[in-house]
Design an enzyme around this catalytic site. Structure first.
Site, PDB file in Angstrom:
ATOM      1  N   CYS A  78      -7.836   1.883   2.068  1.00  0.00           N
ATOM      2  CA  CYS A  78      -7.981   0.504   1.586  1.00  0.00           C
ATOM      3  C   CYS A  78      -8.929  -0.319   2.469  1.00  0.00           C
ATOM      4  CB  CYS A  78      -6.600  -0.137   1.459  1.00  0.00           C
ATOM      5  SG  CYS A  78      -6.592  -1.397   0.197  1.00  0.00           S
ATOM      6  N   HIS A  99      -3.033   3.755  -1.842  1.00  0.00           N
ATOM      7  CA  HIS A  99      -1.870   3.696  -0.964  1.00  0.00           C
ATOM      8  C   HIS A  99      -0.644   4.030  -1.791  1.00  0.00           C
ATOM      9  CE1 HIS A  99      -2.261  -0.474  -2.468  1.00  0.00           C
ATOM     10  NE2 HIS A  99      -0.947  -0.447  -2.501  1.00  0.00           N
TER      11      HIS A  99
END
Lengths: 540, 248
Positions: free
Chosen positions: B97, B197
């Site tokens: 991310c 994630h």
């Protein structure tokens, strides 16, 4: 059905008073839709009428709210809204006020509109408000009191980053009417920084040094100074990033609470004792109270005249039994601060709600109730009468087993529930239910920020049943926390999960159920099917 | 549980600031999957102002809030050489991310402000007007193995790859790097970046083991990773694929 019809006629009459003719038409249609929904078994209609009303007449909330003679209290924060609103409600009820409130967690505009639509000649309004909906509702209701409770990491897919929410709250506070009393949590650095900007504010916090923890939990956010970005230091940590914080670099410090909780004594799952006080009490001798300006400029409200000049409501007695407080004594030969009732009060509360989150909820509720002029004794007594909101430390008998439900939808809440459960003396049987519907958050990565390892480190886990739409994610969470596979069961469907968990805890055992929001509703439906609880829209 | 075997040294970069999407779940997966095989993980936490040690076998960067990511970017820019030297020496890097964005040349925010990255991966990111959010399923070819990877994405950045790195996978469900080209993540040598994630590794154990194999190789240990009982992992993975409306 007779009672239902009479009730409907009554609210029609009141809605007419508050809404203009086109608004009345919209209200009639919206209420009919709610009744139809209920009759068709499509739920309690806690949001549908308001949703329709807002569509048909966007100014309806503003119109109805402005007609509530003693104004509107709005309450927002990541955790504790429902419970705190129930506590404030109890205090208002005890004062004799007729209260309109949004129960059952319908905390968006539609829920507020529905509540106002169904209100029966209310004296005062009390709404819990979704963190992201606060701005819109402040604009529409022009509140008398706004309570900002806390900002925890929560549902990133829905609310976005905490930082953005804090910024939106800052904008809300900047736009607040200076007359509005802002009640905020001094222990939350993000909230305190926002709250301190408002001229007419009251802050609350926990002052008891014995309830704190030494370290922040992993999930703590807001741990850098809002002003200078240096890491904050804590003299005491309560929940997540809450506590007695200070910035070693620029000196920004937690404000001294105007309303505070002390002498906190937890009594397991059954509740707690605490003292709620405001500084200035003789034997507590807080003289340097320069930050305290809680009720300055509010003296006209102490007389409890109808708020905002609602002249047609003069006969109203919203605060019956409060006459002894209606004439503050300004001439005790002291400074103007002394006129700020209530100062120097100290009341003991026997709260029937467990744990630190409820300590915060109680002191927040007391601060809000004081801000509208209720007597401390009335507040203390009312707080002590209130039981848990549904799913929040609620105890239910299932045969001879005792089932305690502890709702949590983010790491901070879930960690507090674990701490509460760990304080119990017996082996722990848990049923954890994780859903990923919109109201829960579709991103379930937050379970990795919950300190389930505490259960295993202390070897307290006798059994854990994992259920809900994301039961498999929980299973991996426990596997990587190091849980013994033999003590784990993965049963997604809630009714079957309950059976599995009850079997594990035994017929006379204690089971702790830790659900997310919609999982809690599913679980309640299972219990209701078995005749064990009422459906939630009947539960006040 | 015996952990007397070889040790993998992991540099966890900015754990206090890049941890928003439960990044510690990925660390826990590395740790347990080594421990269950009698190996050990030594975690070195590297914070703002700390030097990045160059002797780690594996580096991890997670995701952070915008404010935190900016603080990290300013700190990291002067230390990128340490990380780059370690990666060039064969250490593995996993960046998720915000960490993924920091592996590129730059991140251009919505207001046009440019934040320099480490340039370990040949990519650039520009902030979009809306966020790309939701469940993701990828098919991935990595280090000779093929499999699906599941996760969750939530990012405003639109990432475009240059010619020096390859995408991690092809998107079957979700948005991926930019919502347009159908690819997700980036790989160059042993450096892997991804938006996924959930956290990433628990439901994708083969990906975790691939990265661990690289790290073990870098450590000089000549060890084959024994297979583990991944029943729960497979079941969670299959559930995620099925919920995405895709057949396994």
């Amino acid at each position: 059905m007779t009672a239902q019809i009479r009730w409907t006629e009554r609210i029609d009459a009141h809605a007419m008073k508050r809404l203009s003719p086109p608004g009345w038409l919209a209200a009639t249609i919206a209420r009919a839709a709610g009744r139809l929904s209920r009759r068709l078994g499509r739920g309690g209609g806690t949001t549908l009428p308001g949703l329709m009303l807002n569509r048909l007449r966007p100014q309806a909330i503003a119109e109805m709210a402005s007609a509530v003679p003693n104004g509107v209290i709005l309450l927002s924060g990541t955790n504790g809204k429902t419970t705190t609103a129930r506590l404030v409600r109890a205090a208002l009820d005890a004062s004799g006020a007729r209260v309109v409130a949004n129960t059952a967690g319908s905390n968006l505009e539609r829920g507020v509109a529905t509540a106002l639509l169904h209100a029966e000649d209310p004296d005062i309004a009390l709404f819990e408000v979704d963190e992201a909906a606060l701005g819109a509702l402040v604009t529409q209701t022009r509140p008398r009191v706004v309570v900002l409770m806390n900002l925890f990491r929560d549902q990133l897919d829905r609310y976005g980053e905490l930082e953005h929410l804090a910024q939106s709250w800052r904008a809300v506070v900047a736009e607040l009417d200076p007359e509005t009393t802002l009640v905020y949590n001094a222990d939350d650095p993000a909230v305190a920084e926002v709250g301190a900007e408002h001229p007419n504010s009251v802050c609350y916090g926990i002052e008891d040094p014995f309830v704190g923890r030494e370290h922040r939990s992993h999930a703590a956010d807001n741990t850098d100074c809002r002003r200078c970005d240096a890491p904050l230091q804590y003299r005491m940590v309560t929940i997540g990033h809450l506590g007695r914080w200070e910035c070693p670099s620029c000196g920004l410090t937690r404000p001294q609470p105007d309303v505070r909780a002390t002498n906190v004594e937890f009594q397991g799952m059954d509740g707690q004792q605490l003292t709620i006080s405001t500084p200035g009490e003789p034997d507590r001798g807080q003289t340097d109270r320069q930050t305290l300006e809680p009720y300055r400029g509010q003296t006209d409200r102490q007389t409890l005249e109808p708020y905002r000049g609602q002249t047609d409501r003069q006969t109203l007695e919203p605060y019956r039994g409060q006459t002894d407080r209606q004439t503050p004594e300004p001439d005790r030969g002291q400074t103007d601060r002394q006129t700020l009732e209530p100062i120097g009060v100290s009341v003991d509360v026997s709260l029937r709600l467990p744990g630190l989150p409820n300590t915060y909820n109680a002191v927040a509720a007391a601060a809000a109730a004081l801000a509208v002029g209720l007597a401390p004794e009335t507040i203390a007594e009312a707080l002590g009468r209130r039981r848990a909101a549904f799913g929040r430390a609620e105890h239910i008998g299932v045969g001879e087993a005792r089932v305690t439900t502890l709702l949590a939808k983010n790491p901070a809440g879930a960690n507090e529930n674990l701490h509460m459960v760990l304080n119990e003396s017996h082996p722990l049987h848990l049923l954890i239910l994780l859903n990923d519907r919109t109201a829960d958050g579709q991103d379930v990565s937050w379970i990795w920020d919950v300190d389930y390892e505490l259960l295993l480190d202390q070897d307290r886990l006798a059994s854990v049943t994992l259920g809900g739409t994301r039961a498999h994610d929980l299973a991996l969470r426990f596997r990587y926390a190091g849980a013994d596979a033999a003590r784990m069961a993965v049963v997604p469907e809630p009714a079957a999960a309950l059976d599995t968990a009850l079997q594990a805890c035994g017929p006379t055992g204690r089971l702790y159920v830790l659900p997310t929001y919609t999982a809690m509703l599913d679980f309640r439906a299972v219990l209701a099917n078995r005749g064990l609880v009422r459906e939630f829209w009947e539960d006040q | 549980m015996s952990t007397n075997g070889p040790v993998v040294r992991l540099g966890h970069l900015y754990p206090d600031h890049l941890n928003i999407y439960a990044d510690r779940g990925n660390i826990a997966v590395f740790q347990r999957r080594l421990e269950w095989r009698g190996l050990a993980l030594d975690v070195v936490e590297v914070g703002l102002g700390d030097e990045i040690p160059e002797d780690c076998n594996l580096y991890y960067l997670g995701g952070g809030q915008d404010r935190d990511q900016l603080m990290v970017a300013q700190d990291l820019v002067g230390k990128a050489d340490s990380l780059r030297r370690a990666a060039e020496g064969g250490a593995a890097v996993l960046a998720v991310c915000g960490g993924y964005q920091l592996m590129g040349h730059s991140y251009v925010a919505a207001n046009g402000e440019e934040m320099a990255g480490t340039a370990l991966l040949d990519l650039e990111t520009t902030a979009g007007t809306d966020r790309l959010i939701g469940d993701v399923v990828l098919s991935v070819d990595l280090d000779g193995a093929t499999g699906t990877v599941v996760g969750y994405e939530n990012h405003a950045g639109r990432t475009r790859l240059g010619s020096e790195c390859a995408p991690l996978g092809r998107v079957h469900k979700g948005h991926g790097n930019n919502g347009e080209d159908g690819f997700e993540g980036a790989v160059s040598g042993r450096c892997v970046g991804t938006y996924l994630h959930g956290p990433l590794l628990p439901k994708n154990p083969w990906l975790a083991d691939t990265v661990l194999r690289w790290a073990l190789d870098h450590s000089g240990a000549n060890i084959e990773l024994e297979p583990l009982d991944d029943t729960l992992e497979r079941s969670a993975h299959a559930t995620a694929v099925a919920r995405a409306g895709l057949k396994r």
